[in-house]
Design an enzyme around this catalytic site. Sequence first.
Site, mmCIF file in Angstrom:
data_model
loop_
_atom_site.group_PDB
_atom_site.id
_atom_site.type_symbol
_atom_site.label_atom_id
_atom_site.label_comp_id
_atom_site.label_asym_id
_atom_site.label_seq_id
_atom_site.Cartn_x
_atom_site.Cartn_y
_atom_site.Cartn_z
ATOM 1 N N TYR A 137 52.168 43.568 2.073
ATOM 2 C CA TYR A 137 52.720 44.806 1.545
ATOM 3 C C TYR A 137 52.640 45.955 2.551
ATOM 4 O O TYR A 137 53.498 46.829 2.593
ATOM 5 C CB TYR A 137 51.940 45.247 0.296
ATOM 6 C CG TYR A 137 52.309 44.522 -0.964
ATOM 7 C CD1 TYR A 137 53.421 44.892 -1.709
ATOM 8 C CD2 TYR A 137 51.532 43.476 -1.439
ATOM 9 C CE1 TYR A 137 53.747 44.246 -2.883
ATOM 10 C CE2 TYR A 137 51.852 42.818 -2.611
ATOM 11 C CZ TYR A 137 52.961 43.208 -3.335
ATOM 12 O OH TYR A 137 53.290 42.560 -4.492
ATOM 13 N N THR B 87 58.545 37.119 1.792
ATOM 14 C CA THR B 87 57.896 38.404 1.557
ATOM 15 C C THR B 87 56.784 38.231 0.529
ATOM 16 O O THR B 87 56.704 37.216 -0.155
ATOM 17 C CB THR B 87 58.881 39.455 1.020
ATOM 18 O OG1 THR B 87 59.251 39.101 -0.333
ATOM 19 C CG2 THR B 87 60.126 39.543 1.880
ATOM 20 N N ASP B 88 55.916 39.237 0.402
ATOM 21 C CA ASP B 88 54.992 39.265 -0.722
ATOM 22 C C ASP B 88 55.780 39.646 -1.977
ATOM 23 O O ASP B 88 56.964 39.984 -1.925
ATOM 24 C CB ASP B 88 53.851 40.239 -0.458
ATOM 25 C CG ASP B 88 52.579 39.879 -1.224
ATOM 26 O OD1 ASP B 88 52.683 39.196 -2.262
ATOM 27 O OD2 ASP B 88 51.488 40.291 -0.799
ATOM 28 N N TYR B 89 55.109 39.605 -3.113
ATOM 29 C CA TYR B 89 55.761 39.822 -4.399
ATOM 30 C C TYR B 89 56.313 41.242 -4.509
ATOM 31 O O TYR B 89 55.568 42.216 -4.376
ATOM 32 C CB TYR B 89 54.752 39.575 -5.514
ATOM 33 C CG TYR B 89 55.314 39.584 -6.908
ATOM 34 C CD1 TYR B 89 56.312 38.697 -7.275
ATOM 35 C CD2 TYR B 89 54.823 40.465 -7.862
ATOM 36 C CE1 TYR B 89 56.805 38.675 -8.566
ATOM 37 C CE2 TYR B 89 55.314 40.454 -9.166
ATOM 38 C CZ TYR B 89 56.298 39.560 -9.510
ATOM 39 O OH TYR B 89 56.791 39.553 -10.777
ATOM 40 N N CYS B 90 57.602 41.360 -4.735
ATOM 41 C CA CYS B 90 58.227 42.690 -4.826
ATOM 42 C C CYS B 90 59.063 42.794 -6.095
ATOM 43 O O CYS B 90 60.220 43.182 -6.068
ATOM 44 C CB CYS B 90 59.055 43.006 -3.590
ATOM 45 S SG CYS B 90 60.292 41.789 -3.156
#
Length: 303
Positions: A185, A216-219
């Site tokens: 993040y 990606t990380d959780y968005c």
Amino acid sequence: DKVLNQVTLDEAKNMINQAHANIRGIDSIGYPGQFDQDGPIQIGGFGSRTIRGVGYPDSTVLAQTWNKTLAYEFGLSYGADMVSHGVDGTYGVAINIHRNPFGGRNYEYYSEDPKLTGYLASEAVKGITNMGRNTFVKHFAVAQTETSRDSLYTWLSEQAFREIYLEGFRIVVEEGQTTALMTSYNRVGALWAGGSTALLTGVLRNEWGYNGAIITDYCDTEGVNYMNIEQALRAGGNLLLGNKSSLSTSLQDSNRIQNRLKEAIHQTLYMWLNASYVNSKYNSRDDIDEIINAKISSSWVWW
């Protein structure tokens, strides 16, 4: 190129967008997609409503053993659990550095030492991969806090960055041969880690020779719209974990982004082919115990 040229623009966008838990398949080339779950010390865990695998002692406990064989055994067992639950990829192994004893994710990470982290995590990755499953090693890079993780700007020297915070990742890429990785993040300096060309292409791909997929990380929550999938693609990333960002419908206007889409498909297929497909004979539980015992007995190495 013959394979990749068969993939349509819509198929590419469909696979890359909103890849949380499910990386969508591509019918035109026979890619079945894959089902991924959170980790790194329990498949799904309390974040999943449907799947909860074996709950293992956390990564810090594993690091305290200084035992590479045990780390490999953990990887084999975790991978076997993934097979049992029909899970293709795990959002782990997690290898950020214990910079502060109050770090909210410390239980996921191994140690304050990058060498100990890197070598033990490499064995865990090898074990999971040898069971035909993928490990999205995370969180790349300098993810040092859970509180306000999407508001963090980390400033540090290049020497500290390379010698401490990147070293574990380098070892896992070069020696553990992971084919999947998750960004973080936070910003490195003023730039989001998942959108950094210097980090994803310059260091990870060009210096370390990484060929796999980057997610990606959780968005999927408010406040993280800065994690832009088009920026990630241009930087060297591949997949979006969530649905708060999506690729533009006018991508046909940009040759560069179309080329990056093609390469994103290429790198995601590389991840699949070098774990799930190559080891697809491990897709049933019947012979898992025999496989694990054979792999363990072939190599017993202490630190």
